[in-house]
Design a protein around this motif. Sequence first.
Motif, PDB file in Angstrom:
ATOM      1  N   GLY A  44     -34.284  47.255   9.027  1.00  0.00           N
ATOM      2  CA  GLY A  44     -34.234  46.187   9.722  1.00  0.00           C
ATOM      3  C   GLY A  44     -32.866  45.666  10.084  1.00  0.00           C
ATOM      4  N   TYR A  45     -31.832  46.558   9.848  1.00  0.00           N
ATOM      5  CA  TYR A  45     -30.565  46.022  10.086  1.00  0.00           C
ATOM      6  C   TYR A  45     -30.120  46.518  11.718  1.00  0.00           C
ATOM      7  N   GLU A  46     -30.066  45.551  12.396  1.00  0.00           N
ATOM      8  CA  GLU A  46     -29.988  46.035  13.901  1.00  0.00           C
ATOM      9  C   GLU A  46     -28.467  46.105  14.107  1.00  0.00           C
ATOM     10  N   LYS A  47     -27.526  45.527  13.832  1.00  0.00           N
ATOM     11  CA  LYS A  47     -25.968  45.532  13.936  1.00  0.00           C
ATOM     12  C   LYS A  47     -25.356  45.573  12.807  1.00  0.00           C
ATOM     13  N   PRO A  48     -24.246  46.370  12.532  1.00  0.00           N
ATOM     14  CA  PRO A  48     -23.461  46.233  11.348  1.00  0.00           C
ATOM     15  C   PRO A  48     -22.707  44.799  11.375  1.00  0.00           C
ATOM     16  N   VAL A  51     -18.042  43.636   7.902  1.00  0.00           N
ATOM     17  CA  VAL A  51     -17.539  44.339   6.538  1.00  0.00           C
ATOM     18  C   VAL A  51     -18.129  45.765   6.769  1.00  0.00           C
ATOM     19  N   GLN A  52     -19.275  45.955   7.153  1.00  0.00           N
ATOM     20  CA  GLN A  52     -19.972  47.385   7.175  1.00  0.00           C
ATOM     21  C   GLN A  52     -19.000  47.814   8.304  1.00  0.00           C
ATOM     22  N   ALA A  53     -18.916  47.317   9.549  1.00  0.00           N
ATOM     23  CA  ALA A  53     -17.969  47.859  10.605  1.00  0.00           C
ATOM     24  C   ALA A  53     -16.823  48.204  10.165  1.00  0.00           C
ATOM     25  N   THR A  71     -20.128  37.901  -1.435  1.00  0.00           N
ATOM     26  CA  THR A  71     -21.618  38.489  -1.123  1.00  0.00           C
ATOM     27  C   THR A  71     -22.238  37.766  -0.070  1.00  0.00           C
ATOM     28  N   GLY A  72     -23.362  38.173   0.607  1.00  0.00           N
ATOM     29  CA  GLY A  72     -23.897  37.501   1.632  1.00  0.00           C
ATOM     30  C   GLY A  72     -23.392  38.100   3.199  1.00  0.00           C
ATOM     31  N   THR A  73     -22.463  39.180   2.813  1.00  0.00           N
ATOM     32  CA  THR A  73     -21.796  39.574   4.157  1.00  0.00           C
ATOM     33  C   THR A  73     -22.293  41.026   4.333  1.00  0.00           C
ATOM     34  N   GLY A  74     -22.977  41.401   3.557  1.00  0.00           N
ATOM     35  CA  GLY A  74     -23.547  42.984   3.854  1.00  0.00           C
ATOM     36  C   GLY A  74     -22.643  44.000   3.183  1.00  0.00           C
ATOM     37  N   LYS A  75     -21.960  43.367   2.093  1.00  0.00           N
ATOM     38  CA  LYS A  75     -20.872  44.281   1.478  1.00  0.00           C
ATOM     39  C   LYS A  75     -21.612  45.450   0.636  1.00  0.00           C
ATOM     40  N   THR A  76     -22.601  45.225   0.319  1.00  0.00           N
ATOM     41  CA  THR A  76     -23.248  46.074  -0.419  1.00  0.00           C
ATOM     42  C   THR A  76     -23.624  47.414   0.079  1.00  0.00           C
ATOM     43  N   ALA A  77     -24.345  47.193   1.321  1.00  0.00           N
ATOM     44  CA  ALA A  77     -24.470  48.421   2.253  1.00  0.00           C
ATOM     45  C   ALA A  77     -23.262  49.107   2.558  1.00  0.00           C
ATOM     46  N   GLU A 116     -31.846  52.091  -2.966  1.00  0.00           N
ATOM     47  CA  GLU A 116     -32.992  52.921  -2.870  1.00  0.00           C
ATOM     48  C   GLU A 116     -33.618  52.601  -1.610  1.00  0.00           C
ATOM     49  N   LYS A 117     -33.438  51.393  -0.959  1.00  0.00           N
ATOM     50  CA  LYS A 117     -33.727  51.268   0.304  1.00  0.00           C
ATOM     51  C   LYS A 117     -33.249  52.060   1.224  1.00  0.00           C
ATOM     52  N   LEU A 118     -31.753  52.300   1.265  1.00  0.00           N
ATOM     53  CA  LEU A 118     -31.290  53.020   2.328  1.00  0.00           C
ATOM     54  C   LEU A 118     -31.154  54.593   1.928  1.00  0.00           C
ATOM     55  N   ILE A 331     -26.807  36.299  -7.429  1.00  0.00           N
ATOM     56  CA  ILE A 331     -28.339  36.184  -6.674  1.00  0.00           C
ATOM     57  C   ILE A 331     -28.403  36.371  -5.330  1.00  0.00           C
ATOM     58  N   ASP A 332     -29.097  37.361  -4.674  1.00  0.00           N
ATOM     59  CA  ASP A 332     -29.209  37.699  -3.255  1.00  0.00           C
ATOM     60  C   ASP A 332     -30.447  37.031  -2.879  1.00  0.00           C
ATOM     61  N   VAL A 333     -30.926  35.995  -2.474  1.00  0.00           N
ATOM     62  CA  VAL A 333     -32.296  35.581  -2.195  1.00  0.00           C
ATOM     63  C   VAL A 333     -32.030  34.982  -0.634  1.00  0.00           C
ATOM     64  N   ARG A 360     -26.754  32.847   3.737  1.00  0.00           N
ATOM     65  CA  ARG A 360     -26.680  33.929   3.954  1.00  0.00           C
ATOM     66  C   ARG A 360     -27.009  34.577   5.185  1.00  0.00           C
ATOM     67  N   MET A 361     -26.129  35.671   5.490  1.00  0.00           N
ATOM     68  CA  MET A 361     -26.562  36.256   6.711  1.00  0.00           C
ATOM     69  C   MET A 361     -26.873  35.414   8.103  1.00  0.00           C
ATOM     70  N   GLY A 362     -25.725  34.212   8.095  1.00  0.00           N
ATOM     71  CA  GLY A 362     -25.564  33.332   9.198  1.00  0.00           C
ATOM     72  C   GLY A 362     -26.818  32.200   9.135  1.00  0.00           C
TER      73      GLY A 362
HETATM   74  P1  AMP Z   1     -24.731  41.540   0.381  1.00  0.00           P
HETATM   75  O1  AMP Z   1     -23.628  40.829   1.232  1.00  0.00           O
HETATM   76  O2  AMP Z   1     -24.565  43.141   0.414  1.00  0.00           O
HETATM   77  O3  AMP Z   1     -25.381  41.212  -0.796  1.00  0.00           O
HETATM   78  O4  AMP Z   1     -26.081  41.435   1.504  1.00  0.00           O
HETATM   79  C1  AMP Z   1     -26.684  40.199   1.895  1.00  0.00           C
HETATM   80  C2  AMP Z   1     -27.990  40.596   2.632  1.00  0.00           C
HETATM   81  O5  AMP Z   1     -27.932  40.880   3.922  1.00  0.00           O
HETATM   82  C3  AMP Z   1     -29.042  41.632   1.795  1.00  0.00           C
HETATM   83  O6  AMP Z   1     -30.237  41.006   1.579  1.00  0.00           O
HETATM   84  C4  AMP Z   1     -28.894  42.686   2.475  1.00  0.00           C
HETATM   85  O7  AMP Z   1     -30.248  43.563   2.500  1.00  0.00           O
HETATM   86  C5  AMP Z   1     -28.797  42.107   3.862  1.00  0.00           C
HETATM   87  N1  AMP Z   1     -27.981  42.961   5.044  1.00  0.00           N
HETATM   88  C6  AMP Z   1     -27.146  43.694   4.597  1.00  0.00           C
HETATM   89  N2  AMP Z   1     -26.694  44.732   6.074  1.00  0.00           N
HETATM   90  C7  AMP Z   1     -27.368  43.864   7.017  1.00  0.00           C
HETATM   91  C8  AMP Z   1     -27.319  44.144   8.361  1.00  0.00           C
HETATM   92  N3  AMP Z   1     -26.348  44.782   9.035  1.00  0.00           N
HETATM   93  N4  AMP Z   1     -28.133  43.185   9.142  1.00  0.00           N
HETATM   94  C9  AMP Z   1     -29.115  42.578   8.482  1.00  0.00           C
HETATM   95  N5  AMP Z   1     -29.215  42.253   7.070  1.00  0.00           N
HETATM   96  C10 AMP Z   1     -28.312  42.905   6.218  1.00  0.00           C
END
Ligand code: AMP
Length: 416
Positions: A44-48, A51-53, A71-77, A116-118, A331-333, A360-362
């Motif tokens: 369900g990640y539509e746009k990077p 941090v990912q970009a 955390t909360g910026t998508g840094k894990t992915a 696991e998800k990715l 905690i990432d909820v 988180r995530m805006g």
């Molecule tokens: P993180 O900063 O890695 O802890 O990620 C915070 C949350 O954002 C997690 O629940 C991820 O699954 C979600 N996430 C990561 N990348 C994206 C993305 N590109 N679009 C939407 N959600 C994302």
Amino acid sequence: MTGATANLDNQTNVTKKTEKRKQKLSFDTLGLDPDLLATVAKAGYEKPTPVQAGLIPLALEGFDLIGQARTGTGKTAAFVLPILQLLESETDVNGPQALVLVPTRELAVQVQTEFEKLRGDLPFRCAAIYGGHSLRTQMIQLKQGLDVIVGTPGRILDHLKRGTLNPSSVTWLVLDEADRMLDIGFRPDIERILRQCPKERQTLLLSATLPAPILQIAKQYMYRPKLINFSTKSLASETIEQFYFSVAEQQKYDLLLKLLQRENPHQAIVFCRTKMGTQRLFRKLERDFDSSSVATIHGDMLQNQRDRTMKNFREGGTKILVATDVVGRGIDVSDISHIINFDIPQLSDDYVHRVGRTGRMGRQGIAFTLVTPVERNLLEGIEKRIGKPLIRVEIEGIESIDWLTSPGRRRYRRAL
Ligand code: AMP
């Protein structure tokens, strides 16, 4: 990619470039393989995220990277995706190819879940290896072969000492939330682990803050790392409203009760300073608030209790979670609406991390901090750290202590 020397001169600040490209960017432009693009879409990640970009293309090119991101910026992915892309699927070695070190058990589970998800249908085996769970079970997992290990430094070192984990095949090393690992006192363990990993490897370091000890580690154990700064000017996210109460110590609990009744949070974390204080506050809230929707998490609990608590919280059964910094931090909820600092943190970095659990995530978030008169210097430290004042608020029925008289300080008051 040898880890012997380091050079921080070639630091790259790609924030601005990334910001400009953000609008146009899609995951397709980052150099990811089609199968990973498919799992990203499925997640369900539509746009990077920025941090990912910023991180993914450079990581795929083989650079050692320091990502300053909370955390909360998508840094894990941002580190999971390049690792998944570059793991060898056909290897004679049965040892781990990637080792991710994280500060807490909860974060270990979260990072493993992201792998696991990715991972999709890629045949990689990933496990979270952390204290509190059976060593024997982990030894069996390690013996059967793992490609990716996400672990806490203490337990990883334990396996290295026992010879049950052979690091000789590690080509990816990630230090996630490095500042937090150092705060907890993991530095000696981390350095021991780093010294045992092959020098021919790629190292990624993620950290919300970059104090001198982190830079020293980078210098010593990373190869010409590029520094990519994703921290915004004001560290606490723009989407988080941040308030404080000036209150006498003995009125803090009554204030908390009133605040919870008034705000009726969708989900909240209430932070305390000590494990004992956390447990005590939880017992009181269980009695006075609503026993079915209140839970606690701290380091004195058994791991399976902690796992159960987190599961309930993630599923929304628990509304109010009383926590210490160590476990609360990772905690990432995504639905957390409120952060309440029942005890103001001693370190302003902890404030940034606590408050970062919401918004988180805006999403919108709100944070309240209870400050007693003797703690005014801590409040000032936080304001300096985040680059803006917290807004003072009052609540009916609780006396607001007037102690903020420093000249030149702009103060805001608002009745809730
Ligand atoms: P993180 O900063 O890695 O802890 O990620 C915070 C949350 O954002 C997690 O629940 C991820 O699954 C979600 N996430 C990561 N990348 C994206 C993305 N590109 N679009 C939407 N959600 C994302």
